[in-house]
Each structure stands twice: as structure tokens, then as C-alpha cells.
Design an enzyme around this catalytic site. Structure first.
Site, PDB file in Angstrom:
ATOM      1  N   GLY B  68      25.474  36.793  41.069  1.00 29.35           N
ATOM      2  CA  GLY B  68      26.157  35.508  41.027  1.00 29.35           C
ATOM      3  C   GLY B  68      27.159  35.513  39.892  1.00 29.35           C
ATOM      4  O   GLY B  68      27.014  36.272  38.942  1.00 29.35           O
ATOM      5  N   THR B  69      28.191  34.691  40.010  1.00 27.26           N
ATOM      6  CA  THR B  69      29.273  34.814  39.040  1.00 27.26           C
ATOM      7  C   THR B  69      29.428  33.600  38.122  1.00 27.26           C
ATOM      8  O   THR B  69      28.678  33.509  37.160  1.00 27.26           O
ATOM      9  CB  THR B  69      30.555  35.220  39.752  1.00 27.26           C
ATOM     10  OG1 THR B  69      30.701  34.409  40.905  1.00 27.26           O
ATOM     11  CG2 THR B  69      30.468  36.656  40.202  1.00 27.26           C
TER      12      THR B  69
END
Lengths: 229, 302
Positions: B68-69
């Protein structure tokens, strides 16, 4: 040296059952009943911290009478059971039926194997998606389970309370009507005399079908007075 | 006696032992294999990863799992906003376009996650159960500080995996009813817990998002302005970080936006976010780098 007396198994079980019954009868009562939009719980309980009614999981709640430390133990075990199941599978896989079964086994084992039975009576209730799908399980100290419909009364004067509920309960009661009926029932004594109960001495909660995820909600203060008014 | 000797029907003995009101502590005691990442430490998978990472031999085994960013959070008077982009990446591949990385932790807190997605999602799930479990057992909710500390403790349990490349970096935001403000907590992989004032961002695009928020943040932003600032920050993160996804107007995939205030947590619907996103994107067409700040002595804002 003294020889232990022989006690027949029948007598032993009967003594244990009498002991448990007496313990339960000393306590005040709890009423659980279905209404059009969910399940209502009303307990005569002057304490604000030591609850007789509690949330177990999204759609499931717990009500008990008897010895506080014993039913509190069962309640905590129930929350752990439900949370563990919901965490390892899915929230939808937590059902009142499996919890009632687990309680029944535990109560049954304690009744037969422990020197002292639990002096408790428990209701496990689950609110369904629509009226007529609610589930009420009543568990007694020896591990028997009863699948109840409509209403349950437990505790001291359960019988006379049950009679008032039987007369007054019908499907599709509104919340307010159900609450009034419950309070009237709790006020009915063993000998049929009626007494007034101060709302401050009541513990009231609902499993409300209309709420989003967690259906359990306590009703206190002005909301409760309004309901009973 | 319902002693622990031999299996008895009904609830297992550990369920009936009074004491902890923590679900994760109960779980560690009862069946530790259910804890997030438990299988990974056992599998010896992690040592392979570590040796691969040391030798620098091309992609490690964890490059193929989704990450996830970017998550951003900023406070506004009376509450706090948390927003996350929708992209998960595995190496150079977009693993998912519409992943959700911001979650309701309980009624008054949200948690966003960056890092190894699978592990992070498990951690969030455990955290949600943890908070609700405490509330049910104790009959009272944890304080916001208590929630923040609990999350730190859970991260510490993941330290071994983090060191082998499976880091989870959460961001916690919640409403503090005692002080009537929104508060933000950031974490490092060792479980270090830091309270952030005003705003913060985590994840691969966080430097760019933080840079944007630094210029856009004001203490008296309205809720809508704060949401717009979060969208601008995510836009800037996506602009400069390939692992962060920008708003996808064609597919109607917009950032997840949550607002926490005295009323509790609200997740904005697509219908609420869409006009704000369109406004941000439209403004970028004439000014691709976003809103400009006024410089002192330059004769006013542009």
C-alpha cells in the site's frame, strides 16, 4: 475415622439443583422480549456499573441473573468466543446458536463435575434481519437449553412475571409498549401484588434491527424516561 | 472441577480465565498461530527473504506481494481528516486499483496503512477487534492515547517481519473527546509512537504529500477545505511517486476520505468526493503543479 455417607446420584443431582435454584431465586429478575423492531432487555438493577445485560457481538446480546461473578465469567467467555470466531472466519459466522451450545456444554459440565453448580440463568438473544427471525435461547444452571419465542423471564419471581408477559405480549409490540409491559411485569410480586419501579433502578437495552452494524444499545436517562412515560 | 486436564465439552478453559480485556493478549495465549504474520515467521520464508536482500540478487520474494502506498491526515478545528489513494503495487506492477487503505478503527478513530498490504490488513482487522473487545469487556471505550499505545504494542510484535522486509506503517487519527480536538499519531516499524500536530503522511508518496500539506495547511481550515487539501496532497503524491495512484476519473475511483469529529467517523461517499475531485483535477489543467503560495515581497498571491 468416619465413613462417608452414601449419597445416591439422584439425591446428589437434586441437591445441586435445589442449591442453584435457591441462589437464583434470591436475585432480582430480568425480562427479555421481542418487539416489532428488535429485542428488548429490562433488568431490575440499581447498579450502573455491574451489568446484567451486555453486548456480545454485532447482533447478539446476553442477559443473566444469579451470582454476578459466575455470569460475568460466562459473559467474558462469550465475548471471547464470539470475537475469536468473527476474527478467524467472518463476522457473519458468529451465531447465537453456537454460543448457546457452548454455554450449555459449559454449564452442564460444571453442574455434573464441579462441587458447586453455577447459580445462574442466562439468555442469549440474536436479532434477525426481519421480524419473526429473532432467536432467544434460555440456558439454565444444569446446561439445559430452551429455544424461546416472544419473551423470557428469569430470576426471583420469574413465574408471576412470566404470567404478566403471557397476557400482555403479542407480536409487533412497539418498543415503548414492550418497555411498559416489561416494567409492569417486573413489578408483579409472587403473591400478585403490583409495585412501582423507579426508572433509575432499571437497566434497559435493545438489540435494534435498524442500527447499522452493532445492534446493541443501552437506553438510559431521558431516553428511557421518554420510553416509559 | 473443570480442570485443564483433558478436553471438556463447551468453552475451552482459557475462555473462562478472568483477567485480560485485550483480545490480542488472549489470542497470543490461546492460539498464537492466528496472530497476523504468525505463519510467515514459522515458515522460514523470512530467512530466504533476508538472504536474498543481503546478497542483492534481483527481486526478493516480497517484491511480488502488494504494497500500500500513500496515506495523509490533517486536523481541522473540531476534527481530523484521513485520506488514502487507491493503489497497491507489487514491484512495478499495479496490483490493485481500488484497494482501500483507510479503515474505521472504532467509532471515534480511523487507521490508515502503508507497507505490506496483506499483513497490514490483518493487523487492522485485529486492531478493530481489539478495540471493540475492550469496549465490550470493560463497558467503556479506551482513551485515544490508549488506542494509540495499543497500536504501538501490536506493531512491536511485528518487528521481526519488518526487519525482513515486511514492514507495516500505520497512521492513526481520532477525535479526543476530553480535549475536543482531532489528533494524529504516526509510527515507525519498531512501534515508536509520535503524535503529529497539524498534518502527516505515510507511505511511498508521503514526502510529496507532506510537502504539499505544508504549503496548504492552515489552522482554521473548514472541513471541506481540509478535504480539498488532502486531495491536493494525494494528487501531488501521485504526480511524483509512481506507486501512488491519482484520482481515476475514467473508472470513477477516488481517494477514500474519512472525517472524524465529535459525532464519530464518517466515510465520505463517492457522490460527496466526486465534485471535490473534479474541482481539483480541473484546476490542475490550468495549473498542473497545483495552487501557488504567496511569497513575501512578491506583491500578493498569484
Amino acid at each position: 475415622m468416619t465413613m462417608p455417607f452414601y449419597v445416591s446420584p439422584e439425591q446428589l443431582i437434586k441437591d445441586k439443583a435445589d442449591y442453584a435454584r435457591k441462589g437464583i431465586a434470591r436475585g432480582r429478575s430480568v425480562v427479555v422480549l421481542e418487539f416489532d423492531n428488535g429485542i428488548l432487555f429490562v433488568a431490575e438493577n440499581p447498579s450502573r456499573a455491574l451489568h446484567k445485560i451486555s453486548e456480545i457481538y454485532d447482533r447478539i446480546a446476553f442477559a443473566a441473573v444469579g451470582k454476578y461473578n459466575e455470569f460475568e465469567n460466562l459473559r467474558v467467555a462469550g465475548v471471547r468466543f464470539a470475537d475469536l470466531r468473527g476474527y478467524s472466519y467472518d463476522r457473519r459466522d458468529v451465531t447465537s446458536r453456537s454460543l448457546a451450545n457452548a454455554y450449555a456444554q459449559t454449564l452442564g459440565t460444571v453442574f455434573t463435575e464441579a462441587p458447586k453448580p453455577y447459580e445462574v440463568e442466562v439468555v442469549v438473544a440474536e436479532v434477525g434481519p426481519e421480524q419473526g427471525t429473532d432467536q432467544l435461547y434460555r440456558l439454565t444452571f444444569d446446561g439445559s437449553v430452551a429455544d424461546e419465542h416472544g419473551f423470557v423471564a428469569m430470576g426471583g419471581s420469574a413465574e408471576s412475571i412470566g404470567e404478566v408477559l403471557k397476557e400482555g405480549w403479542q407480536e409487533s409490540l412497539t418498543l415503548s409498549a414492550a418497555a411498559k409491559l416489561a416494567v409492569k411485569a417486573l413489578g408483579r410480586g409472587e403473591n400478585g401484588e403490583q409495585r412501582e419501579i423507579d426508572p433509575a433502578g432499571l437497566e434497559v437495552a435493545v438489540l435494534d434491527r435498524a442500527r447499522p452494524r452493532r445492534k446493541f444499545k443501552r437506553l438510559t436517562g431521558p431516553k428511557l424516561s421518554e420510553l416509559l412515560g | 472441577m473443570t480442570g485443564s486436564s483433558g478436553p471438556l465439552p463447551g468453552l475451552p478453559q482459557p475462555f473462562l480465565v478472568p483477567g485480560t480485556s485485550s483480545f490480542s493478549a488472549f489470542l497470543a495465549d490461546f492460539d498464537a498461530s492466528l496472530l497476523p504474520g504468525a505463519g510467515l515467521t514459522r515458515a522460514g520464508y523470512s530467512s530466504a527473504a533476508a538472504s536474498n536482500a543481503r546478497s542483492g540478487n534481483g527481486p526478493g520474494p516480497f517484491d511480488s506481494v502488494p504494497h500500500g502506498t500513500t496515506i495523509v491526515a490533517l486536523s481541522f478545528p473540531g476534527g481530523v481528516i484521513m485520506a488514502g489513494d487507491r493503489r497497491a503495487t507489487a514491484g512495478n506492477v499495479i496490483a490493485q486499483r481500488d484497494i482501500e487503505k483507510v479503515f474505521e478503527a472504532d467509532e471515534h478513530a480511523v487507521v490508515g496503512i502503508a507497507g505490506t498490504a496483506g499483513l497490514a490488513l490483518e493487523l487492522v482487522r485485529l486492531y478493530q477487534v481489539e478495540l471493540e473487545h475492550y469496549e465490550k469487556i470493560e463497558g467503556a471505550t479506551l482513551s485515544l492515547e490508549g488506542k494509540a499505545n495499543k497500536l504501538a504494542a501490536m506493531l512491536r510484535g511485528n518487528l521481526g517481519l519488518a526487519m525482513q522486509g515486511l514492514a507495516v506503517v500505520p497512521l492513526l487519527a481520532g477525535y479526543d473527546p476530553d480535549r475536543e480536538i482531532g489528533r494524529i499519531y504516526s509510527y515507525d516499524v519498531t512501534g515508536g509512537r509520535y503524535e503529529e500536530h497539524m498534518f502527516h503522511a505515510v507511505g511511498s508518496g508521503s514526502q510529496f504529500a507532506r510537502g504539499a500539506l505544508k504549503k496548504l495547511y492552515k489552522a482554521d481550515l473548514s472541513e471541506t477545505a481540509a478535504v480539498t487539501a488532502a486531495l491536493e496532497a494525494l494528487y501531488d503524491a501521485a504526480d511524483d511517486d509512481s506507486a501512488t495512484g491519482g484520482p481515476d476519473l475514467a473508472r470513477k475511483i477516488y481517494p477514500v476520505i474519512t472525517v472524524v469529529d465529535a459525532e464519530g467517523v464518517r466515510v465520505l461517499t463517492d457522490a460527496q468526493v466526486e465534485p471535490l475531485v473534479q474541482e481539483v483535477v480541473r484546476a490542475r489543467q490550468s495549473s498542473p503543479d497545483g495552487p501557488n503560495a504567496a511569497l513575501p515581497g512578491s506583491g500578493g498571491a498569484s
